[in-house]
Design a protein around this motif. Structure first.
Motif, short mmCIF file in Angstrom:
data_model
loop_
_atom_site.label_atom_id
_atom_site.label_comp_id
_atom_site.label_asym_id
_atom_site.label_seq_id
_atom_site.Cartn_x
_atom_site.Cartn_y
_atom_site.Cartn_z
N PHE A 139 0.69 -1.21 -0.06
CA PHE A 139 0.05 0.10 0.07
C PHE A 139 1.00 1.18 0.09
O PHE A 139 0.65 2.37 -0.50
CB PHE A 139 -0.98 -0.05 1.37
CG PHE A 139 -2.11 -1.01 0.94
CD1 PHE A 139 -2.50 -1.30 -0.06
CD2 PHE A 139 -2.66 -1.44 2.42
CE1 PHE A 139 -3.48 -2.30 -0.32
CE2 PHE A 139 -3.77 -2.35 2.03
CZ PHE A 139 -4.12 -2.71 1.02
N LYS A 140 2.11 1.14 0.76
CA LYS A 140 2.82 2.29 0.51
C LYS A 140 3.57 2.58 -0.66
O LYS A 140 3.85 3.58 -1.15
CB LYS A 140 4.06 2.20 1.70
CG LYS A 140 3.60 2.41 3.25
CD LYS A 140 4.92 2.23 4.25
CE LYS A 140 4.63 2.62 5.57
NZ LYS A 140 5.55 2.43 6.42
N ASN A 141 3.84 1.59 -1.28
CA ASN A 141 4.13 1.51 -2.72
C ASN A 141 3.10 2.36 -3.54
O ASN A 141 3.49 3.16 -4.47
CB ASN A 141 4.46 0.21 -3.41
CG ASN A 141 5.92 0.04 -3.09
OD1 ASN A 141 6.75 0.62 -2.22
ND2 ASN A 141 6.20 -1.35 -3.37
N VAL A 142 1.91 1.77 -3.48
CA VAL A 142 0.70 2.44 -4.16
C VAL A 142 0.64 4.09 -3.78
O VAL A 142 0.57 5.11 -4.81
CB VAL A 142 -0.71 1.94 -3.91
CG1 VAL A 142 -1.78 2.58 -4.22
CG2 VAL A 142 -0.55 0.49 -4.19
N ALA A 165 -5.81 2.37 -4.53
CA ALA A 165 -5.64 1.09 -4.78
C ALA A 165 -6.72 0.31 -5.08
O ALA A 165 -7.72 0.52 -4.35
CB ALA A 165 -4.70 0.23 -3.77
N LYS A 166 -6.71 -0.60 -5.98
CA LYS A 166 -7.84 -1.53 -5.91
C LYS A 166 -7.49 -2.85 -5.68
O LYS A 166 -6.64 -3.59 -6.05
CB LYS A 166 -8.51 -1.47 -7.73
CG LYS A 166 -9.47 -2.55 -7.67
CD LYS A 166 -9.91 -2.55 -9.29
CE LYS A 166 -11.28 -3.49 -9.51
NZ LYS A 166 -11.64 -3.73 -10.87
N VAL A 167 -8.14 -3.30 -4.54
CA VAL A 167 -7.76 -4.63 -3.87
C VAL A 167 -9.04 -5.62 -4.15
O VAL A 167 -10.16 -5.59 -3.96
CB VAL A 167 -7.59 -4.58 -2.45
CG1 VAL A 167 -7.25 -6.13 -1.96
CG2 VAL A 167 -6.62 -3.72 -2.30
N GLU A 168 -8.66 -6.79 -4.85
CA GLU A 168 -9.57 -7.90 -5.06
C GLU A 168 -9.26 -9.22 -4.67
O GLU A 168 -8.05 -9.61 -4.71
CB GLU A 168 -9.84 -8.07 -6.77
CG GLU A 168 -10.31 -6.86 -7.45
CD GLU A 168 -10.21 -7.07 -9.06
OE1 GLU A 168 -9.34 -7.79 -9.48
OE2 GLU A 168 -11.24 -6.78 -9.47
N ASN A 185 -0.16 -1.03 -12.45
CA ASN A 185 0.86 -1.95 -11.75
C ASN A 185 0.08 -2.84 -10.91
O ASN A 185 -0.58 -2.47 -10.08
CB ASN A 185 1.91 -1.30 -10.77
CG ASN A 185 2.77 -0.17 -11.61
OD1 ASN A 185 3.57 -0.75 -12.23
ND2 ASN A 185 2.60 1.09 -11.25
N ILE A 186 0.52 -4.30 -11.16
CA ILE A 186 -0.61 -5.25 -10.46
C ILE A 186 0.44 -6.15 -9.71
O ILE A 186 1.62 -6.68 -10.13
CB ILE A 186 -1.11 -6.05 -11.68
CG1 ILE A 186 -2.08 -5.21 -12.64
CG2 ILE A 186 -2.10 -7.23 -10.81
CD1 ILE A 186 -2.32 -6.04 -13.83
N ILE A 212 -3.60 -6.58 -6.15
CA ILE A 212 -3.56 -5.20 -5.88
C ILE A 212 -3.10 -4.55 -7.15
O ILE A 212 -2.17 -4.74 -7.90
CB ILE A 212 -2.58 -5.01 -4.79
CG1 ILE A 212 -3.01 -5.78 -3.41
CG2 ILE A 212 -2.39 -3.49 -4.49
CD1 ILE A 212 -1.93 -5.72 -2.20
N THR A 213 -3.99 -3.53 -7.42
CA THR A 213 -3.69 -2.81 -8.59
C THR A 213 -3.77 -1.44 -8.54
O THR A 213 -4.59 -0.80 -7.83
CB THR A 213 -4.85 -3.08 -9.93
OG1 THR A 213 -5.01 -4.57 -9.89
CG2 THR A 213 -4.69 -2.52 -11.37
N ASN A 214 -2.82 -0.54 -8.87
CA ASN A 214 -2.85 0.74 -9.02
C ASN A 214 -2.51 1.61 -10.29
O ASN A 214 -1.69 0.90 -11.20
CB ASN A 214 -1.99 1.28 -7.96
CG ASN A 214 -0.43 1.18 -8.26
OD1 ASN A 214 0.14 -0.16 -8.12
ND2 ASN A 214 0.36 2.08 -8.56
#
Length: 454
Positions: A361-364, A373-376, A446-447, A388-390
């Motif tokens: 999450f910090k990278n996002v 961030a989109k978390v699935e 980025n995934i 985790i996609t951003n």
């Protein structure tokens, strides 16, 4: 093909060749002996015939009307199916012991006897000898032919015995070689199994040493020495990491409080922003130190208690921690359609798994166009998958291959502070949980994909 099988195979082939050569030499030697012995018998029979003729009167020898006669020499008949032909000097048949079949002979043999005193040849199953002799002033050609029934029977029996012994020996040698090599190289198998079981928590493993000084035992001693040195080095490294982290953590905590107080005391906007920037760096360094402390404690085998952990709870707790430092951070959370009803739980250590998501999450927040961030999460029969996609600048394939290495940072992080340890720590935590983490990119996305076995 492994070394044990290769050695056993080569040993079996070598012994098979040696045994085959020995059997062949035995058979050829006996065949030559039989042939020599039978040749001597034929020669002896021809000499007996010559002696018999020498006892006949000159009238009988010169009787032109007598062309065929019985040869009775009162000697024991030791040759089977023997045929005796006696020719006069002008190469006409004068004596024979054959009455019930038509006689056929090759005059070339008689012509050869004009040049050689004795000849020997084989014709189908019969062996023949011929020699030229002078009896009472007249030349005679004596041809003796017989079949070595007894010798050939013994030779065939010997061949059958040798072939049987060869295949029995072959089967015994091949089975013995594989069992022998398996027993002799068992220490190597144990060596291989021990090496396969070695992890960072089992560096104290010592293989049992033998009393002999063979190559395998020398290898085992060298391995034990290497493991001892490796364990000492690993312990020294972990001790240093733990000690250094503890020593660094205390002043970092003081710095955080002092910066917080200093930020409250000053009213200048520029100074506040500068202090906030320093404070964020200190927080990031403090998080890294805390992660190293927790990880080193786990790797030392301390306080390892795997429990049922809900992945959705881990994600939201990590989001809450990152939210404190990055107030604009947002998360779009979604649970995909399940193949079956599940509770999204895995066996793990919650504090470590939170570090993984905190780092991601910090990278996002640092590398996205906007901190979102989109978390699935999805659950299958065997795994729980988290994506985790951003939206942000993607890195090259070359950098992506090394993204989980220590101190490895992409070109998109040149103007952003960081240690380059976050993803490396996350990878080590995932490996500790026997889980997988990977990176991919899609256009401007980025995934990060995480997979946990249930």
């Amino acid at each position: 093909m492994n070394l044990k099988t290769r050695i056993a195979l080569n040993l079996s082939i070598a012994f098979s060749i040696v045994i085959g050569i020995v059997m062949t030499v035995i058979y050829i030697s006996f065949a030559n002996f039989r042939k020599t012995e039978f040749k001597e018998n034929l020669e002896h029979s021809a000499i007996i015939t010559a002696n018999y003729i020498s006892k006949l009167s000159a009238k009988v020898l010169n009787d032109e009307d007598k062309t065929v006669d019985s040869i009775n020499n009162n000697e024991e008949d030791f040759l089977t199916k023997e045929k005796i032909l006696v020719f006069s000097g002008d190469k006409n048949l004068v004596f024979s012991n054959v009455f019930d079949e038509k006689l056929v002979w090759d005059k070339s043999h008689l012509n050869t006897l004009d040049k050689q005193t004795k000849i020997f040849w084989t014709d189908e199953n019969h062996e023949n000898i011929g020699f030229k002799t002078k009896i009472k002033g007249m030349y005679f050609y004596i041809l003796t032919s017989a079949e070595d029934v007894n010798g050939n029977a013994k030779l065939n029996f010997l061949k059958l015995v040798l072939v049987s012994i060869f295949f029995i020996s072959l089967a015994f040698i091949w089975v013995f070689s594989f069992f022998f090599m398996k027993k002799q190289l068992k220490p190597l198998d144990d060596f291989k199994d021990k090496i396969a079981d070695i992890t960072s928590h089992q560096l104290t493993i010592q293989l049992p040493e033998q009393k002999s000084d063979n190559e395998i035992n020398v290898l085992i001693k060298a391995f034990n020495t290497m493991m001892k040195r490796l364990n000492e080095a690993f312990l020294a490294q972990k001790e240093f990491t733990t000690s250094a982290s503890h020593e660094i953590k205390t002043p970092l905590t003081r710095m955080s409080f002092q910066l917080e107080n200093l930020s409250n005391l000053t009213k200048e906007v520029g100074a506040k922003e500068y202090i906030t920037s320093i404070k964020n760096e200190v927080y990031q360094l403090s998080d890294t130190v805390n992660s190293l402390l927790v990880l080193s404690k786990v790797e030392e085998g301390k306080d390892i208690h795997f429990e049922k952990v809900r992945m959705d709870e881990v994600v939201f707790d990590a989001f809450a921690k990152v939210k404190k430092s990055f107030h604009d951070f947002e998360m779009d959370f979604e649970i995909r359609e399940q193949e079956q009803e599940g509770d999204l739980t895995v066996n793990g250590i919650k504090s470590l798994l939170e570090i993984v998501f905190v780092n991601l999450f910090k990278n996002v927040c640092l590398y996205s166009y906007e901190p979102k961030a989109k978390v699935e999460i999805s659950e299958t029969l065997q795994n729980i998958e988290v994506t985790i996609t951003n939206e942000g600048e993607v890195i090259s394939a070359e950098e992506a291959a090394k993204i989980f290495e220590a101190f490895r940072r992409g070109k998109n992080s040149q103007n952003i502070s960081g240690s380059g340890l976050g993803l490396r720590i996350s990878k080590r935590i995932m490996d500790f949980h026997h889980a997988e983490i990977s990176y991919s990119s899609n256009n401007k996305s980025n995934i990060f994909h995480l997979s946990f076995s249930i």
